[in-house]
Design an enzyme around this catalytic site. Structure first.
Site, PDB file in Angstrom:
ATOM      1  N   ARG A 157     -10.316   0.203   7.753  1.00  0.00           N
ATOM      2  CA  ARG A 157      -8.983  -0.389   7.898  1.00  0.00           C
ATOM      3  C   ARG A 157      -8.792  -1.041   9.263  1.00  0.00           C
ATOM      4  NH1 ARG A 157      -4.797   4.002   5.149  1.00  0.00           N
ATOM      5  NH2 ARG A 157      -5.778   4.066   3.079  1.00  0.00           N
ATOM      6  N   ASP A 230      -2.100   1.477   9.032  1.00  0.00           N
ATOM      7  CA  ASP A 230      -3.359   0.744   9.113  1.00  0.00           C
ATOM      8  C   ASP A 230      -3.775   0.102   7.793  1.00  0.00           C
ATOM      9  OD1 ASP A 230      -4.036   3.030   7.767  1.00  0.00           O
ATOM     10  OD2 ASP A 230      -5.462   3.769   9.243  1.00  0.00           O
ATOM     11  N   ASP A 231      -2.957   0.244   6.751  1.00  0.00           N
ATOM     12  CA  ASP A 231      -3.211  -0.487   5.503  1.00  0.00           C
ATOM     13  C   ASP A 231      -2.198  -1.613   5.308  1.00  0.00           C
ATOM     14  OD1 ASP A 231      -1.015   1.070   5.022  1.00  0.00           O
ATOM     15  OD2 ASP A 231      -1.706   1.876   3.106  1.00  0.00           O
ATOM     16  N   ASP A 320       8.143   9.277   8.772  1.00  0.00           N
ATOM     17  CA  ASP A 320       9.140   8.269   8.413  1.00  0.00           C
ATOM     18  C   ASP A 320      10.448   8.893   7.932  1.00  0.00           C
ATOM     19  OD1 ASP A 320       7.937   9.232   6.125  1.00  0.00           O
ATOM     20  OD2 ASP A 320       7.513   7.265   5.247  1.00  0.00           O
ATOM     21  N   HIS A 344       2.181   0.016  -0.194  1.00  0.00           N
ATOM     22  CA  HIS A 344       1.248   0.195  -1.304  1.00  0.00           C
ATOM     23  C   HIS A 344       1.910   0.900  -2.493  1.00  0.00           C
ATOM     24  CE1 HIS A 344       1.116   4.045   0.863  1.00  0.00           C
ATOM     25  NE2 HIS A 344       0.801   4.583  -0.302  1.00  0.00           N
TER      26      HIS A 344
END
Length: 405
Positions: A157, A230-231, A320, A344
């Site tokens: 990633r 990181d995605d 989060d 995602h």
């Protein structure tokens, strides 16, 4: 036969003086009694009785921003963050979380002293007390972009990000990881930060890294804090354009929830037979979110200096959600939904190619033996299974690795 007594002139004066003295004495005693009961007119009597006023939620997006007040109440005095915690979370033991009692101005002064750009903090403080300023122009260098990663994803990633959108924001992007990596430290020109947090994707490690991201941003002097995973692929020019529509001197919590209704949690109350139920929205970290500097300065006494981790431990939710708890529940600042952030958890294929330039972030995932990725022409699936190379060349075709148009 009734006798008549005739008083002499001196005796008459004597009786008159006695009557006047009695009248003055009566008036004086009346004044004393009135003063003891009601006090002198115009004087304020100091009392020792403490009253607690109920805070009312206010929208923080007024034209004249406030960097000091946490929430408004009928009392003219601003409510400090420590009162917010102990009042709103009274069913919750926060006694072991040290909350600074110092004035916000003192915290700002110390922060400005440590920051690379103390003038910005002074400017933000002045905006809080001077009329209704126009939103300042936001440029790329005003943004602190943090990317959360881990050792196991450096070669996959992290490498993908470095080759693509990182090249558009090399000086503004920082990677927060959990190990030293000299190779990627060199590739990022020193922008790889070892947080010393645990490796893995569990609550403690996630909150630890988010705490480090927040603290380093507070010391940076930047106007905007934007967190991504990181995605994520970040469309840097679109991010700058988005933030230019808002003022960093006003409380802004920009992001996108991954759930259709507010999160509902129950806080344990050891001193009562029932638990307290609270609800709040949070921006999912998988899509990215941005906080204005004014908002992070309000978070400083509550979540700065590692206190973010303690709050995450108390509510037992990941980073989060903890961020949403602090901002929406404790500070009463609502989430502003920006649909241009994508995680995602969404079907990536529904994002139309003709709108790619309008989106702020993209993501991908490999689930049930298939990829959840955007539909974009470009490299073949074997070369580019996550479609970030193809997306990057669609947006910025001048990069050397992109095929000729």
């Amino acid at each position: 036969m009734m006798s008549l007594t005739v008083l002499s002139l001196p005796q008459r004066y004597k009786r008159l003086l006695q009557a006047m003295s009695l009248a003055v004495a009566v008036v004086y005693m009346t004044l004393l009694l009135y003063q003891s009961a009601y006090g002198y007119p115009g004087m304020q009597v100091t009392t020792t009785t403490t009253t607690t006023s109920t805070s009312t939620t206010t929208t923080q997006h007024a034209s004249a921003p406030a960097l000091v007040a946490v929430a408004s109440s009928p009392s003219p005095s601003p409510i400090t963050p420590s009162l917010i915690i102990r009042k709103d979370i009274h069913s919750f033991n926060f006694s072991d979380i040290e909350v600074s009692e110092r004035p916000t101005a003192t915290l700002l002064t110390e922060l400005a002293r440590r920051s690379r750009n103390g003038e910005l903090l002074h400017d933000l403080s002045q905006r809080a007390v001077t009329a209704t300023p126009q939103p300042p122009t936001t440029e790329l260098d005003d943004i602190f972009i943090s990317v959360k990663t881990t050792k196991n994803y450096h070669d996959t990633r992290l490498a993908l990000i470095i080759k693509t959108w990182f090249q558009l924001a090399r000086d503004q992007t920082w990677f927060f990881t959990d190990t030293d990596d000299h190779y990627y430290q060199e590739k990022t020109k020193g922008h790889l930060i070892n947080t010393k947090c645990s490796q893995g994707h569990f609550r403690k490690a996630l909150c630890c890294k988010m705490s480090a991201e927040l603290d380093i941003f507070l010391e940076s002097g930047k106007k905007w804090f934007c967190h991504f995973d990181d995605d994520n692929y970040v469309n840097v020019p679109r991010l700058v354009k988005l933030l230019d529509e808002y003022s960093p001197s006003v409380d802004w919590y920009l992001g996108k929830p991954s759930i259709s209704s507010p999160l509902e949690i129950h806080l344990d109350n050891k001193n009562a037979t029932t638990n307290k139920k609270i609800t709040f929205w949070f921006a999912t970290g998988g899509a990215g979110f941005c906080l204005s500097r004014a908002l992070t300065l309000k978070m400083l006494p509550i979540a700065g200096g590692g206190k973010f981790i303690s709050i995450g431990d108390k509510i037992r939710f990941p980073d989060d959600v903890t961020m949403g708890f602090i901002i929406e529940h404790l500070l009463k600042v609502p989430l502003t939904v920006v649909d241009n952030f994508h995680s995602h958890l969404e079907p990536m294929e529904v994002i139309r190619a003709d709108t790619f330039q309008d989106q702020v972030s993209f993501s991908y995932a490999h689930m049930k033996n298939q990829w959840n990725v955007i539909k974009v022409d470009g490299f073949d699936l074997k070369t580019d299974p996550k479609r970030f190379y193809s997306l990057h060349c669609r947006l910025f075709p001048y990069f050397s690795f992109c095929p000729p148009l």
